[in-house]
Design an enzyme around this catalytic site. Structure first.
Site, PDB file in Angstrom:
ATOM      1  N   CYS A 112     -40.061 -90.852 -17.491  1.00 12.84           N
ATOM      2  CA  CYS A 112     -39.587 -90.929 -18.878  1.00 12.84           C
ATOM      3  C   CYS A 112     -40.606 -90.351 -19.853  1.00 12.84           C
ATOM      4  CB  CYS A 112     -39.171 -92.357 -19.214  1.00 12.84           C
ATOM      5  SG  CYS A 112     -37.942 -92.400 -20.519  1.00 12.84           S
ATOM      6  N   HIS A 220     -35.364 -93.986 -15.103  1.00 16.22           N
ATOM      7  CA  HIS A 220     -36.299 -95.066 -14.743  1.00 16.22           C
ATOM      8  C   HIS A 220     -36.037 -95.587 -13.339  1.00 16.22           C
ATOM      9  CE1 HIS A 220     -38.525 -95.789 -18.497  1.00 16.22           C
ATOM     10  NE2 HIS A 220     -37.470 -95.184 -19.018  1.00 16.22           N
ATOM     11  N   GLU A 222     -38.164 -96.868 -11.371  1.00 13.86           N
ATOM     12  CA  GLU A 222     -38.999 -98.043 -11.078  1.00 13.86           C
ATOM     13  C   GLU A 222     -38.240 -99.348 -11.256  1.00 13.86           C
ATOM     14  OE1 GLU A 222     -39.058 -96.553 -13.989  1.00 13.86           O
ATOM     15  OE2 GLU A 222     -38.977 -98.230 -15.397  1.00 13.86           O
TER      16      GLU A 222
HETATM   17  N1  LIG Z   1     -40.236 -92.621 -26.156  1.00 10.63           N
HETATM   18  C1  LIG Z   1     -39.692 -91.566 -25.340  1.00 10.63           C
HETATM   19  C2  LIG Z   1     -39.782 -91.973 -23.877  1.00 10.63           C
HETATM   20  C3  LIG Z   1     -38.805 -93.059 -23.567  1.00 10.63           C
HETATM   21  C4  LIG Z   1     -39.275 -94.055 -22.548  1.00 10.63           C
HETATM   22  O1  LIG Z   1     -40.270 -93.882 -21.841  1.00 10.63           O
HETATM   23  N2  LIG Z   1     -38.549 -95.142 -22.520  1.00 10.63           N
HETATM   24  C5  LIG Z   1     -38.979 -96.316 -21.846  1.00 10.63           C
HETATM   25  C6  LIG Z   1     -38.496 -97.533 -22.600  1.00 10.63           C
HETATM   26  C7  LIG Z   1     -39.435 -98.695 -22.358  1.00 10.63           C
HETATM   27  C8  LIG Z   1     -38.816 -99.977 -22.837  1.00 10.63           C
HETATM   28  O2  LIG Z   1     -38.675-100.109 -24.067  1.00 10.63           O
HETATM   29  O3  LIG Z   1     -38.472-100.815 -21.977  1.00 10.63           O
HETATM   30  C9  LIG Z   1     -38.241 -91.266 -25.692  1.00 10.63           C
HETATM   31  O4  LIG Z   1     -37.620 -92.118 -26.362  1.00 10.63           O
HETATM   32  O5  LIG Z   1     -37.731 -90.219 -25.284  1.00 10.63           O
END
Ligand SMILES: N[C@@H](CCC(=O)NCCCC(=O)O)C(=O)O
Length: 250
Positions: A112, A220, A222
């Site tokens: 991400c 995601h 993970e």
């Molecule tokens: N901020 C960037 C990357 C998005 C990202 O890594 N999201 C993970 C969310 C984590 C969470 O809040 O649980 C984008 O918005 O493109």
């Protein structure tokens, strides 16, 4: 062979009146339970982190997601308030680690925010608020209290024939989750697009001519790494690459 170790760059989070170096547990759990890897969390520092001092002590790099965005100045764009929140310490920690891990052939999985950092680290750019573009879905994290719902698998990505990912996920549609409002705009020269969403959003890349495993995904894996077959396959492939690298060091 002892369980190999991956470095996970932390975020700076502020709560309880102070700052914390933090990594969400889902990344540490996936590394341990789906890849059989230990995790070393790397403090997010604007100055003071030395990539080789870190990478000398680990066998892989897992670059996690985060709700913050890469600072636009790092890809030659003007920062607008709407492009935040930012985490300059995370940027200053992740990008040099990504570049150096690639130079040294240390296996890397970027997730991400991580794929966005990979693209920026190698000279690419990002688009913000992609859901506002014509024909692009709303890929944002659903605004719901239940994290299992927020991370629910809800779209298909199309894995390209002959891609690195096709080697362990198979080519064609793979169901994934989606929690992002930015995405790769100009793909860095050294990156090969591995998967697209059905609206054309870039969802995965690999590094051309990488010395080792070097993959970034916008979704995601993970979160469901223990139970979702494609998520587990990705983490198992990463874990195997890390073990091969660790054995080569030994
Ligand atoms: N901020 C960037 C990357 C998005 C990202 O890594 N999201 C993970 C969310 C984590 C969470 O809040 O649980 C984008 O918005 O493109």
């Amino acid at each position: 062979m002892p369980r190999p170790i991956v470095a996970i760059p932390a975020d700076i989070r502020k709560f309880d009146g102070t700052s914390w170096h933090s990594v969400q547990t889902q990344y540490v759990n996936a590394a341990l339970k789906a890849s059989d890897l230990m995790s070393f969390l790397i403090p997010a520092l604007e100055e003071g982190n030395h990539p080789d001092l870190i990478l000398d002590r680990v066998d892989g790099l897992l670059v996690s997601g985060s709700a913050t965005n890469v600072h636009p100045s790092l890809y030659g764009a003007q920062a607008r308030d709407s492009d935040g929140p930012f985490d300059p310490a995370r940027d200053a920690t992740s990008l040099p680690l990504i570049r150096r891990a690639l130079e040294r052939g240390i296996p890397m999985l970027a997730i991400c925010r991580g794929i966005q950092e990979l693209n920026v680290a190698l000279g690419g750019t990002l688009a913000s608020e992609i859901q506002d573009q014509p024909g692009i879905w709303d890929h944002r994290k659903p605004d719901v209290p239940d994290r299992d719902v927020a991370y629910a698998i809800r779209q298909n990505v199309i894995i390209a024939e002959g891609s690195c990912l096709a080697g362990f996920l198979g080519a064609g549609p793979v169901p994934v989750n989606s929690l992002h409002r930015q995405a790769i705009s100009k793909t860095a020269p050294r990156l090969q697009v591995e998967a697209l969403a059905e609206d054309g959003t870039i969802e995965a890349v690999s590094v051309i001519d990488a010395k080792g495993f070097a993959v970034g995904v916008q979704w995601h894996p993970e979160y469901w790494a223990e139970t979702d077959k494609p998520s587990r396959a990705l983490f198992e492939a990463f874990g195997e690459a890390v073990r091969v690298y660790a054995a080569s060091k030994a």
